[in-house]
Design an enzyme around this catalytic site. Structure first.
Site, mmCIF file in Angstrom:
data_model
loop_
_atom_site.group_PDB
_atom_site.id
_atom_site.type_symbol
_atom_site.label_atom_id
_atom_site.label_comp_id
_atom_site.label_asym_id
_atom_site.label_seq_id
_atom_site.Cartn_x
_atom_site.Cartn_y
_atom_site.Cartn_z
ATOM 1 N N ASP A 248 -24.267 -69.819 69.547
ATOM 2 C CA ASP A 248 -23.754 -71.020 68.906
ATOM 3 C C ASP A 248 -24.473 -71.200 67.582
ATOM 4 O OD1 ASP A 248 -21.966 -71.735 70.933
ATOM 5 O OD2 ASP A 248 -23.452 -72.928 71.988
ATOM 6 N N ASP B 162 -15.413 -72.163 70.676
ATOM 7 C CA ASP B 162 -15.296 -73.480 71.300
ATOM 8 C C ASP B 162 -14.215 -74.313 70.620
ATOM 9 O OD1 ASP B 162 -17.424 -72.792 72.979
ATOM 10 O OD2 ASP B 162 -18.909 -73.701 71.652
#
EC number: 3.4.23.36
Length: 157
Positions: free
Chosen positions: A119, A138
């Protein structure tokens, strides 16, 4: 030929996710450098390793948790594909499904390669300091799921 939109949306989502992670994490070295202000505080690149699901929920360090999440992501991707292939769907539905599947498989590849999901996106605004990091996969998963819900073509009963 009917599912060309599904395939290309999925392939593009997967590719954009993996390229963005490679550039920010490996080329720009956000893990070593620390946070990189892009448009602070709205957009900051900040390194994160997610061993759970979105927003770090259900974190697990073990291989069992990792493989359960991989299996779950693949199963959901297959279920969405089968569901979309059972009846004619609009192009918007196919693109939405492709985004969801491509994003899910992008995160699956991370788990296989690294043992966690990479991330790097952090967004804050309006005096709210968001501690969470996420990635383009995401975003694609969320957008795809939202599109599948909004554009399923069913009439409310």
């Amino acid at each position: 030929m009917r599912y060309r939109a599904l395939f290309w949306a999925g392939a593009l989502a997967f590719l954009l996710d993996q390229v963005s992670k490679y550039l920010v994490v490996h080329v720009m070295g956000v893990a070593q450098r620390g946070p990189i202000d892009v448009f602070p505080p709205l957009l900051v690149f900040s390194y994160g390793e997610n061993r759970g699901i979105n927003f770090g929920l259900f974190q697990g360090d073990g291989d069992t948790a990792r493989w359960v999440l991989i299996g779950l992501s693949v199963a959901i991707s297959l279920a969405v594909f089968v569901w979309l292939s059972r009846a004619p769907r609009s192009a918007v539905m196919l693109i939405s499904g492709g985004l969801l599947i491509g994003g899910a498989l992008g995160n699956v590849l991370d788990r296989v390669l690294y043992g966690y999901v990479l991330d790097f996106l952090n967004m804050s605004c309006c005096g709210i300091d968001n501690p969470f990091v996420f990635n383009l996969a995401d975003v694609f998963i969320f957008a795809g799921a939202l599109g599948l819900m909004l554009f399923d073509g069913k009439k409310p009963s």
